[in-house]
Design a protein around this motif. Structure first.
Motif, mmCIF file in Angstrom:
data_model
loop_
_atom_site.group_PDB
_atom_site.id
_atom_site.type_symbol
_atom_site.label_atom_id
_atom_site.label_comp_id
_atom_site.label_asym_id
_atom_site.label_seq_id
_atom_site.Cartn_x
_atom_site.Cartn_y
_atom_site.Cartn_z
ATOM 1 N N PRO A 137 35.999 46.190 34.945
ATOM 2 C CA PRO A 137 35.988 45.750 34.275
ATOM 3 C C PRO A 137 34.734 46.220 34.075
ATOM 4 O O PRO A 137 33.643 46.707 35.175
ATOM 5 C CB PRO A 137 35.532 44.361 34.309
ATOM 6 C CG PRO A 137 35.255 44.152 35.687
ATOM 7 C CD PRO A 137 36.267 45.112 36.559
ATOM 8 N N VAL A 138 34.238 47.027 32.975
ATOM 9 C CA VAL A 138 33.168 47.139 32.577
ATOM 10 C C VAL A 138 31.329 46.372 32.065
ATOM 11 O O VAL A 138 32.002 45.979 31.058
ATOM 12 C CB VAL A 138 33.757 48.466 31.545
ATOM 13 C CG1 VAL A 138 31.753 49.302 31.145
ATOM 14 C CG2 VAL A 138 33.940 49.555 31.751
ATOM 15 N N GLY A 139 30.898 47.008 32.780
ATOM 16 C CA GLY A 139 29.510 46.066 32.302
ATOM 17 C C GLY A 139 29.340 44.390 32.995
ATOM 18 O O GLY A 139 30.711 43.856 32.696
ATOM 19 N N GLY A 140 28.206 44.172 32.939
ATOM 20 C CA GLY A 140 28.157 42.554 33.342
ATOM 21 C C GLY A 140 28.933 41.281 33.992
ATOM 22 O O GLY A 140 28.281 42.629 34.943
ATOM 23 N N ALA A 141 28.227 40.348 33.793
ATOM 24 C CA ALA A 141 28.653 39.647 35.342
ATOM 25 C C ALA A 141 30.308 40.334 35.771
ATOM 26 O O ALA A 141 30.251 39.758 36.582
ATOM 27 C CB ALA A 141 28.549 37.716 35.333
ATOM 28 N N ALA A 142 30.844 40.403 35.204
ATOM 29 C CA ALA A 142 32.708 40.524 35.378
ATOM 30 C C ALA A 142 32.898 41.532 37.038
ATOM 31 O O ALA A 142 33.362 41.553 37.480
ATOM 32 C CB ALA A 142 33.219 40.940 34.368
ATOM 33 N N GLN A 143 31.565 43.085 35.680
ATOM 34 C CA GLN A 143 31.826 44.080 37.049
ATOM 35 C C GLN A 143 30.467 43.372 37.969
ATOM 36 O O GLN A 143 31.824 44.544 39.107
ATOM 37 C CB GLN A 143 31.173 45.459 36.294
ATOM 38 C CG GLN A 143 30.714 46.248 36.698
ATOM 39 C CD GLN A 143 30.300 47.375 36.531
ATOM 40 O OE1 GLN A 143 29.943 47.477 35.045
ATOM 41 N NE2 GLN A 143 29.703 48.574 36.909
ATOM 42 N N GLU A 144 30.396 42.339 38.227
ATOM 43 C CA GLU A 144 29.152 42.946 39.261
ATOM 44 C C GLU A 144 30.259 41.523 40.437
ATOM 45 O O GLU A 144 29.880 41.845 41.472
ATOM 46 C CB GLU A 144 28.064 41.880 39.287
ATOM 47 C CG GLU A 144 26.604 42.593 38.037
ATOM 48 C CD GLU A 144 25.521 41.066 38.356
ATOM 49 O OE1 GLU A 144 25.520 40.899 39.313
ATOM 50 O OE2 GLU A 144 24.761 42.295 37.229
ATOM 51 N N ARG A 145 30.822 40.855 39.479
ATOM 52 C CA ARG A 145 31.865 39.631 40.555
ATOM 53 C C ARG A 145 32.732 40.683 41.461
ATOM 54 O O ARG A 145 33.070 41.174 41.950
ATOM 55 C CB ARG A 145 32.130 38.698 39.528
ATOM 56 C CG ARG A 145 33.123 38.273 40.511
ATOM 57 C CD ARG A 145 33.990 37.094 39.614
ATOM 58 N NE ARG A 145 32.680 36.405 38.957
ATOM 59 C CZ ARG A 145 32.831 35.998 37.149
ATOM 60 N NH1 ARG A 145 33.220 36.847 37.202
ATOM 61 N NH2 ARG A 145 31.844 35.826 36.858
ATOM 62 N N TRP A 146 33.180 41.896 40.275
ATOM 63 C CA TRP A 146 34.359 42.461 40.693
ATOM 64 C C TRP A 146 34.086 43.683 41.568
ATOM 65 O O TRP A 146 34.955 43.567 42.901
ATOM 66 C CB TRP A 146 35.116 43.415 39.492
ATOM 67 C CG TRP A 146 35.967 44.606 40.169
ATOM 68 C CD1 TRP A 146 36.991 44.205 40.030
ATOM 69 C CD2 TRP A 146 35.941 45.733 40.780
ATOM 70 N NE1 TRP A 146 38.108 44.861 40.398
ATOM 71 C CE2 TRP A 146 37.213 46.114 40.527
ATOM 72 C CE3 TRP A 146 35.185 46.868 41.329
ATOM 73 C CZ2 TRP A 146 37.845 47.697 41.362
ATOM 74 C CZ3 TRP A 146 34.650 48.033 41.447
ATOM 75 C CH2 TRP A 146 36.452 48.131 41.856
ATOM 76 N N ALA A 147 32.638 43.691 41.992
ATOM 77 C CA ALA A 147 32.493 44.724 43.065
ATOM 78 C C ALA A 147 31.751 44.027 44.285
ATOM 79 O O ALA A 147 32.298 44.441 45.241
ATOM 80 C CB ALA A 147 30.478 45.802 42.300
#
Length: 678
Positions: free
Chosen positions: A434-444
């Motif tokens: 996902p691009v940007g935000g908390a979703a990207q951090e969680r994905w990483a």
């Protein structure tokens, strides 16, 4: 797994083999950057155990980071010596302290304060010294230096003057001495100890309790110390007490990578090892497997200009020729950042992964403009997170879910990596980031766990969860996703395919407060560390002014006198039709310099890779890069062990592609199974 002595030695080069086979007596290894020092010392431990020179349970390997200890421990386990211990100085001392403290001091070991800030605030308040956040940091660092240098309050003023060391700004030497005393009082009143106390108390027990010393020396009879150039006086004192007059110790280090003198580290223990241990052997590792000849040449030239070159080694690259090191001058900081971003875009277009590119800076304050420019170009930057990986809420939840799934009756139905994907997908992981935000951090965070699973040797989820627990214990952080933007100090021990060293100007590198010859030499070593992080692409740049239109008052770093070209290349990019990619240039040079047989093998490897990539629905470089295929063609490995030492060939690729590659090297025809699941 049991590894025979011959198998151990077959995986080493002649220099590393000389280290591995010297299993008795004192040994100092002067190991240059990228020469495989960790490999040499782990194989030395394994070889000594294999030939019966010692019991591996009597070996203590000491490292400087928990991650290094974790990696060494797992390498040793893979070589059949899981009982050999690998810990940091603090971890080894704390284990011993917790064992002996209840008997010889009484009660449990006091709590260890994670930070000195609150203690320093309290000590300063008692002395009437007004302290802000920046001063607290500086005072805490000075307290740490005094403790590891064994300088008490009574001797601080004299010792500081003799070393030309200044107390933190606004604090006199006498005030600093009083603060050292009051700091200890505050600590005692609160019933806590700091990290340096762990070593100090263990030294005290070994000195004052003969039975403690006898027990420790009976347990550990053979020592290996990595990064010995970073040892301080307190750590060296502890090592001497562990040895107790014996000389079964192997130390490894690189004088040219001494970059922590301000914390009390000194290379004198490495350079003076032979004087302290009569009959000691001193060996060198000079074969650089990391960097191209062009990069190694610049690194060697830099250290050849040092006034204190004693103990440094001259590297010899073992890699194919690569692109010339680029030296670039720019009008201002933003122009420098824009030029770096443009080059990174080119590398990404050539197939270089973002995580294999780094921009190295001297100070954190240099990062803001780079972050802005890279973000505007939509170049992914490695995200920084002050919370340790295994303490993040989404990671804790993921580990808990994996642990629960590991005891489910049907958990063995899928391969490990797929089983982990099945568990983590409902928690926020998907094939596309996902691009940007908390979703990207969680994905990483979740993606890092999945990548670990893909490289894991565990048989099932339960084994993988145990691996995660081990990583958590040693605080092993995952590799970053995106271009790494980090200080040179933090880059030590790491490596990337492409490295951009920016800010090579007076006042930045060397830093403005490096006033003494010793301080400037440390800046030279810091630049050497930055240069030797690069595998293939290295660009060094500086800007004449800080801001656009500003007065160009900066001067290029004097550290590069005699190295920087007379006329620096223009920072302007050439027209698109004139640009040649690094890969094409390297392939052309390969064809011009290698034998017809090697070129034919490379062509057959590329044809196989193309078929393999189509069958697996992945890009060709995900199988092997051109660089790795060229190296395989040149080396023509006959065994998996020989193949394993080639850059870009890890255990996962050995398992997946090793037999096919060896068959191609032997001249056999390999047919890719297009029906095999990707």
């Amino acid at each position: 797994m049991t590894t025979t002595p011959d198998e151990i030695l077959d995986a080493l080069d002649p220099d590393q083999r000389a280290v591995a086979t010297r299993v008795a007596g004192p040994l100092a290894v002067l190991a240059g950057a990228g020469t495989g020092k960790t490999r040499a010392i782990t194989y030395r431990i394994a070889y000594g155990a294999a030939v019966g020179a010692y019991d591996p349970s009597n070996v203590l390997a000491v490292t400087f980071t928990k991650r290094a200890a974790y990696e060494m421990r797992h390498r040793l386990a893979a070589l059949g010596v899981p009982r050999a211990q690998a810990h940091t100085f603090h971890a080894a001392a704390l284990r011993q302290l917790r064992y002996f403290w209840p008997t010889y001091i009484g009660g449990p070991v006091p709590d260890i304060v994670p930070h000195k800030a609150s203690l320093v605030y309290a000590a300063g308040a008692r002395l009437g010294i007004g302290v802000d956040k920046a001063l607290v940091r500086d005072l805490a660092a000075e307290i740490e230096w005094s403790k590891v240098s064994l300088v008490d309050a009574a001797h601080y003023p004299e010792r500081a003057r003799s070393l030309g060391r200044q107390a933190p700004a606004g604090v006199s030497e006498q005030d600093m001495a009083r603060l050292l005393d009051v700091y200890e009082e505050v600590k005692a009143e609160r019933g806590v100890i700091d990290f340096e106390d762990v070593l100090t108390h263990m030294c005290g027990l070994l000195q004052e309790r003969p039975e403690v010393a006898s027990a420790v020396r009976a347990q550990y009879r053979h020592f290996v110390v990595d990064e010995f150039q970073d040892v301080n006086l307190l750590q060296h004192r502890l090592l001497d007490l562990w040895l107790g007059g014996r000389h079964d110790v192997c130390v490894v280090g690189d004088v040219a990578q001494t970059i922590y003198s301000f914390t009390g580290a000194t290379p004198e223990f490495l350079t003076g090892f032979a004087r302290r241990h009569p009959g000691a052997a001193v060996l060198e590792l000079v074969r650089d497997y990391r960097s191209t000849p062009q990069i190694v040449s610049v690194a060697n030239s830099l250290m050849a200009l040092s006034r204190r070159a004693s103990g440094t080694v001259r590297l010899v690259s073992q890699n194919d020729s690569g692109p010339a090191v680029a030296f670039r001058a720019h009008g201002d900081d933003r122009a420098e950042a824009e030029a770096v971003a443009s080059r990174i875009r080119e590398l990404l277009a050539e197939g270089v992964e973002a995580s294999r590119i780094a921009v190295l800076i001297r100070m954190n304050s240099q990062s803001q403009i780079l972050e802005e420019v890279l973000s505007s170009r939509q170049i992914p930057v490695a995200m920084t997170n002050s919370t340790p990986f295994f303490r993040r809420e989404d990671v804790r939840s993921a580990v808990a879910a994996l642990r629960a799934a590991s005891i489910a009756p049907d958990e063995a139905a899928s391969p490990l990596d797929q089983a982990v994907v099945d568990v983590l997908s409902p928690m926020g992981w998907s094939p596309e980031m996902p691009v940007g935000g908390a979703a990207q951090e969680r994905w990483a965070d979740l993606n890092a766990i999945i990548q670990w699973a893909q490289d894991s040797n565990a048989d099932d989820l339960a084994g993988f969860v145990a691996e995660l627990s081990d990583r958590a214990q040693y605080q092993v952080e995952p590799d970053q996703f995106g271009v790494e933007l980090t200080t040179i100090h933090a880059a030590k021990g790491l490596e990337w395919d492409a490295v951009f060293v920016i800010g090579a100007a007076e006042g930045l590198l060397p830093i403005s407060y490096a006033k003494t010859p010793e301080a400037r030499e440390e800046e030279r070593r810091l630049l050497y560390v930055a240069i030797t992080r690069a595998r293939r692409v290295l660009e060094i740049s500086w800007a004449r002014a800080r801001s656009e239109g500003g007065r160009g008052s900066r001067r290029r770093s004097r550290l590069l006198d005699g190295i920087w070209p007379e006329e620096a290349p223009s920072p302007a990019a050439p027209p698109a039709h004139a640009r040649k990619t690094t890969t094409r240039a390297a392939n052309r040079e390969f064809e011009e310099t290698q034998s017809a047989q090697t070129i034919d093998l490379f062509a057959r490897l590329r044809a196989w890779r193309l078929a393999e990539s189509k069958a697996r629905s992945v890009p060709p470089y995900a199988v092997f890069s051109d660089r790795t295929l060229r190296d395989i063609a040149i080396v023509a490995p006959k065994t998996l062990t020989q193949m394993r030492v080639i850059s870009g060939v890890g255990q996962v690729k050995i398992d997946r592609h090793g037999p096919a590659v060896l068959a191609i090297v032997r001249g056999e025809e390999v047919v890719v199974d297009e029906d095999e699941p990707a």
